[in-house]
Design a protein around this motif. Structure first.
Motif, PDB file in Angstrom:
ATOM      1  N   HIS A  72      39.584  77.555  98.890  1.00 53.21           N
ATOM      2  CA  HIS A  72      40.733  78.283  98.347  1.00 53.21           C
ATOM      3  C   HIS A  72      40.265  79.549  97.618  1.00 53.21           C
ATOM      4  N   HIS A  73      39.298  79.412  96.751  1.00 43.03           N
ATOM      5  CA  HIS A  73      38.837  80.581  95.991  1.00 43.03           C
ATOM      6  C   HIS A  73      37.790  81.366  96.778  1.00 43.03           C
ATOM      7  N   HIS A 107      43.332  82.345 100.059  1.00 43.53           N
ATOM      8  CA  HIS A 107      43.611  82.350  98.626  1.00 43.53           C
ATOM      9  C   HIS A 107      45.076  82.715  98.357  1.00 43.53           C
ATOM     10  N   GLY A 195      47.249  77.132  90.227  1.00 38.16           N
ATOM     11  CA  GLY A 195      46.368  78.138  89.637  1.00 38.16           C
ATOM     12  C   GLY A 195      46.963  78.768  88.394  1.00 38.16           C
ATOM     13  N   HIS A 238      43.051  73.783  86.434  1.00 36.49           N
ATOM     14  CA  HIS A 238      43.183  74.698  87.572  1.00 36.49           C
ATOM     15  C   HIS A 238      42.853  73.972  88.887  1.00 36.49           C
ATOM     16  N   GLU A 242      45.390  72.912  92.468  1.00 37.47           N
ATOM     17  CA  GLU A 242      45.183  73.437  93.821  1.00 37.47           C
ATOM     18  C   GLU A 242      44.595  72.406  94.790  1.00 37.47           C
TER      19      GLU A 242
HETATM   20 ZN   LIG Z   1      43.011  79.164  91.832  1.00 40.38          ZN
END
Ligand SMILES: [Zn+2]
Length: 284
Positions: A72-73, A107, A195, A238, A242
């Protein structure tokens, strides 16, 4: 599904499908998404979905024999002038290339997708009737896309109970869930954002929800929001906000291709210790 999709796909095939589901043009201008590294023509039998591409999840990818990491990041958000192996990110890059593991990031393009990151978060909380908290604009506009989701709880409950409920439904972290507001407030309509979510506090107010759940809330924005009569706030880890999306993207990959799609449950949240002050333990 075509027969060719049932053959061993290449990095190019999987990346092409991911790019269709999460078009790069949907990402914020500052974001950096898509294929980070990897040979297009290599076969993909196993994918590991992670929130963060960090040494621990790279270890996991190598251990399970993944050919591709879907993260994701973004690993590389800011420009770098070196990926020497004595730098933190350079070391990760060298390890992945040496092991022949490709890396792909979805993202903010996955955040606004429908279904996207916040749908999975809302799903964990059992929210129904989902609609975006902030409708997408520009290339991603339309299709029910947008930042965050608003939905309804089947059974309204107090803020105190909803906080415990969220802690039980979301992936476990040391940080857990903390809430701001009157513990007795009845929560029915909830906005969520996977997030960091404090830039959408005003949108949660405008949406007239009973509570807003996201990550990375800070003292002053939260205090001022509540002082102005804004909805109750729930601040979650966080990673936990996610991580639910990984299940959804992995299930979709399994449907699209004859591949094994695994999900990392390695908690990459930086907060690893949490203690409640003894004098506050009885408050709830
Ligand atoms: Zn995030």
């Amino acid at each position: 599904m075509t027969d060719s999709a049932r053959e061993v796909p290449t990095v190019s095939d999987v990346v092409g499908a991911l790019d269709l589901r999460y078009p790069r043009t949907w990402a914020e201008e500052w974001d950096r998404v898509g294929l980070v590294l990897g040979e297009f023509d290599r076969g993909v039998s196993r994918v590991l979905c992670v929130v963060d591409c960090v040494p621990e999840t790279v270890d996991e990818a190598l251990t399970v024999g993944a050919d591709l990491i879907v993260a994701h990041h973004p690993l590389l958000l800011k420009p770098v002038s070196s990926i020497a192996p004595d730098t933190y990110k350079g070391r990760i890059i060298h390890r992945l290339i040496r092991a022949g593991v490709a890396l792909y990031a979805a993202h903010t393009n996955a955040d606004i997708a429908n279904p996207g990151v916040s749908d999975a978060l809302a799903g964990r909380l059992g929210l129904t009737g989902l609609r975006p908290l902030v409708a997408a604009r520009g290339a991603g506009a339309g299709g029910g896309r947008g930042i965050g989701r608003i939905g309804e709880l089947a059974d309204p409950m107090s803020l105190a109970d909803f906080t415990s409920f969220a802690a039980g439904r979301l992936p476990g972290t040391a940080a857990g869930v903390r809430a701001a507001g009157d513990p007795k407030t009845v929560i029915r309509t909830v906005a969520v954002c996977g997030g960091a979510g404090d830039s959408f506090l005003a949108d949660a107010v405008a949406a007239e929800v009973d509570a807003y759940l996201c990550a990375d809330l800070r003292h002053h924005p939260a205090s001022e929001h509540l002082a102005a009569g804004g909805p109750a706030l729930l601040d979650v880890a966080h990673w936990a906000s996610e991580r639910p999306w990984l299940d959804e993207v992995a299930a979709w990959l399994r449907e699209e291709f004859a591949i094994e799609a695994l999900v990392s449950d390695l908690d990459t949240d930086p907060w690893t210790v949490h203690a409640v002050s003894p004098s506050k333990e009885l408050l709830n």
